[in-house]
Design a protein around this motif. Structure first.
Motif, PDB file in Angstrom:
ATOM      1  N   HIS A 197     -24.709   0.473 -60.038  1.00 37.62           N
ATOM      2  CA  HIS A 197     -24.209   0.255 -58.868  1.00 37.62           C
ATOM      3  C   HIS A 197     -23.019   0.886 -58.413  1.00 37.62           C
ATOM      4  O   HIS A 197     -22.525   1.392 -57.451  1.00 37.62           O
ATOM      5  N   GLY A 202     -25.556   5.641 -58.924  1.00 33.08           N
ATOM      6  CA  GLY A 202     -25.523   4.855 -57.946  1.00 33.08           C
ATOM      7  C   GLY A 202     -24.919   5.413 -56.589  1.00 33.08           C
ATOM      8  O   GLY A 202     -24.573   4.927 -55.743  1.00 33.08           O
ATOM      9  N   TYR A 205     -26.558   4.813 -53.265  1.00 39.73           N
ATOM     10  CA  TYR A 205     -26.376   3.555 -52.909  1.00 39.73           C
ATOM     11  C   TYR A 205     -25.166   3.152 -52.361  1.00 39.73           C
ATOM     12  O   TYR A 205     -24.633   2.692 -51.551  1.00 39.73           O
ATOM     13  N   TRP A 208     -24.523   4.731 -48.934  1.00 33.19           N
ATOM     14  CA  TRP A 208     -25.233   3.815 -47.978  1.00 33.19           C
ATOM     15  C   TRP A 208     -24.456   2.450 -47.700  1.00 33.19           C
ATOM     16  O   TRP A 208     -24.620   2.139 -46.657  1.00 33.19           O
ATOM     17  N   LYS A 312     -28.173  -5.945 -52.115  1.00 36.78           N
ATOM     18  CA  LYS A 312     -28.481  -5.906 -53.317  1.00 36.78           C
ATOM     19  C   LYS A 312     -29.825  -5.971 -53.632  1.00 36.78           C
ATOM     20  O   LYS A 312     -30.492  -5.369 -54.640  1.00 36.78           O
ATOM     21  N   ILE A 321     -33.330   1.901 -51.193  1.00 37.76           N
ATOM     22  CA  ILE A 321     -32.114   2.370 -51.721  1.00 37.76           C
ATOM     23  C   ILE A 321     -31.172   1.214 -52.519  1.00 37.76           C
ATOM     24  O   ILE A 321     -30.620   1.533 -53.427  1.00 37.76           O
ATOM     25  N   THR A 322     -31.498  -0.057 -52.360  1.00 40.00           N
ATOM     26  CA  THR A 322     -30.788  -1.215 -52.969  1.00 40.00           C
ATOM     27  C   THR A 322     -31.476  -1.162 -54.375  1.00 40.00           C
ATOM     28  O   THR A 322     -30.662  -1.867 -55.261  1.00 40.00           O
TER      29      THR A 322
END
Length: 450
Positions: A197, A202, A205, A208, A312, A321-322
């Motif tokens: 992440h 990531g 992400y 976002w 998440k 996207i998560t």
């Protein structure tokens, strides 16, 4: 939880009632801790299904969240102690509230002593016990690993609590079976795999998370609603006299906290306290339950779950996207199992240690129990309309394990989620109805790998 300062007017996204089971103290109590819930194995090992005749365990792999820990920083303590000190000076503490400041100071001192964000005594115990149960579940596998000179790979995110989790887990395995010591090499770090992440994989992400307007407005709307303000007033009213609570609500201490932020800080201390039970003065735990009623703990637990769900977990139904970035971790599960089947690997076990930010999206990607339903447009996540619960999806020390069994050229996989046997996602067919064993070839088909 992040500090969310309410700024929106109430609209269609607002929730108007407590979670469906907020008054059910038996169920709500664990849920109220969210992803700070301490670990509980999901099944009695004596009730596991036995592999079909002729199959023997040849490989096991896991991914585990780090064990129980202290808070990652002292922000919550700073917020509530600033208010408490002012209230004490003004004679505005309740009888219960007079005990609150010293309790917070003691808890903060205990967390500082072990280091913010580090494993607690309970966290180490959780990992040791999980490792011992793993060895007891597959004794023939670990005997074969030692006898055949196979290796056990230990890999982590590189964050201190994840590194330490791997060390504690490995030590517990070798304590249970000293012959395994030579199987362990040097533990390694792979951030792309276990801290994805915040790694390059990531990047989309991260963008976002920082800039998506729908995410921001949804979370603000969930937080800023009458139920939240009522719950905050009740929480603060246990500690401060009504006149002081009103001063908080009126914004007199805006530079410190508004009402929801202050109550959230009280909740966060309540939520982390069980993880620090062994560091309490008597070693039996902290009595922070007296500072927040079950219904209010359940509400703030819900707010924390909503944040984790959207940031998440399954999140919005029109976006992946998560959790799509968790594909790197699912790929590694298949890679290791396939290497065992194909004879290209030398490992007897692959042990991975990571964080909630990886467990939650992996659970969503794999459609594990409770993680298969996203929020549809126009419908806000609530406990009434969605089974997702942080305490069940990614408690402290939560884990996903695959055990691989062989008979001739056939390989079967069994999955455990928090040590409970579970089925793979819909569309994957077990070897027979009701079985928790799946042919590896079938899993490759089901997950689009063949």
């Amino acid at each position: 939880m992040k500090r969310v300062i309410p700024v929106l007017t109430f609209g269609a996204l607002l929730l108007t009632a407590l979670p469906a089971h907020a008054t059910d103290t038996g169920l709500a109590h664990r849920d109220s801790y969210g992803t700070k819930a301490v670990y509980t194995p999901g099944q009695n090992p004596r009730t596991y299904q036995q592999p079909p005749a002729g199959y023997t365990a040849v490989f096991t792999e896991n991914v585990s969240r780090h064990g129980s820990r202290s808070a990652t920083d002292g922000e919550d303590g700073d917020i509530v102690l600033a208010l408490w000190n002012q209230a004490e000076a003004d004679g505005q503490l309740t009888a219960r509230g007079k005990k609150f400041g010293p309790d917070v100071q003691a808890l903060e001192a205990a967390m500082s002593a072990i280091g913010y964000g580090n494993l607690s005594g309970r966290g180490k115990d959780e990992l040791r016990a999980t490792a011992v149960r793993l060895e007891k579940r597959l004794p023939s596998l670990f005997s074969a690993i030692a006898a055949n000179g196979e290796k056990i790979d230990v890999v982590s995110s590189g964050q201190g609590r994840a590194v330490d989790s791997g060390t504690v887990f490995s030590t517990a395995l070798t304590d249970a079976d000293p012959a395994l010591k030579s199987s362990f090499g040097t533990a390694r770090v792979d951030k792309n795999l276990l801290y994805f992440h915040k790694s390059a994989g990531g990047a989309d992400y991260q963008k976002w998370l920082a800039s998506d307007e729908r995410l921001a407005s949804t979370l603000k709307a969930v937080t800023d609603q009458p139920a939240s303000h009522r719950a905050a007033a009740r929480v603060l009213g246990r500690i401060f006299k009504p006149a002081f609570v009103q001063r908080i609500v009126d914004g007199e201490f805006a530079s410190t906290a508004d009402d929801i932020t202050a109550a959230t800080a009280v909740y966060d201390l309540y939520a982390i306290a069980p993880a620090m039970s062994e560091e309490s003065p008597d070693g039996k735990g902290w009595d922070f339950d007296r500072y927040i009623a079950p219904r209010d703990a359940a509400w703030f637990g819900y707010l924390g779950d909503a944040e984790d769900f959207y940031e998440k977990g399954p999140s919005f139904s029109d976006s992946d996207i998560t959790y799509k970035m968790a594909g790197v971790l699912l790929d590694d599960f298949f890679k290791q199992a396939e290497a065992k089947r194909d004879g290209t690997g030398t490992l007897g076990a692959e042990l991975r240690f990571t964080h909630a930010e990886e467990i939650i999206p992996l659970a969503a990607l794999m459609r594990l129990p409770g993680s298969g339903k996203a929020a549809t447009p126009g419908e806000t996540y609530t406990y009434a309309n969605n089974p997702w619960r942080g305490a069940e999806v990614a408690s402290l020390a939560s884990n996903i394990q695959w055990d691989v069994f062989k008979k001739g050229d056939d390989y079967l996989v069994r999955m455990l989620y928090n040590e409970k046997e579970i089925a793979f996602k819909a569309g994957c067919h077990p070897i027979r109805k009701g079985s928790k064993f799946y042919d590896l070839n079938e899993l490759e088909r089901c997950f689009g790998r063949s």
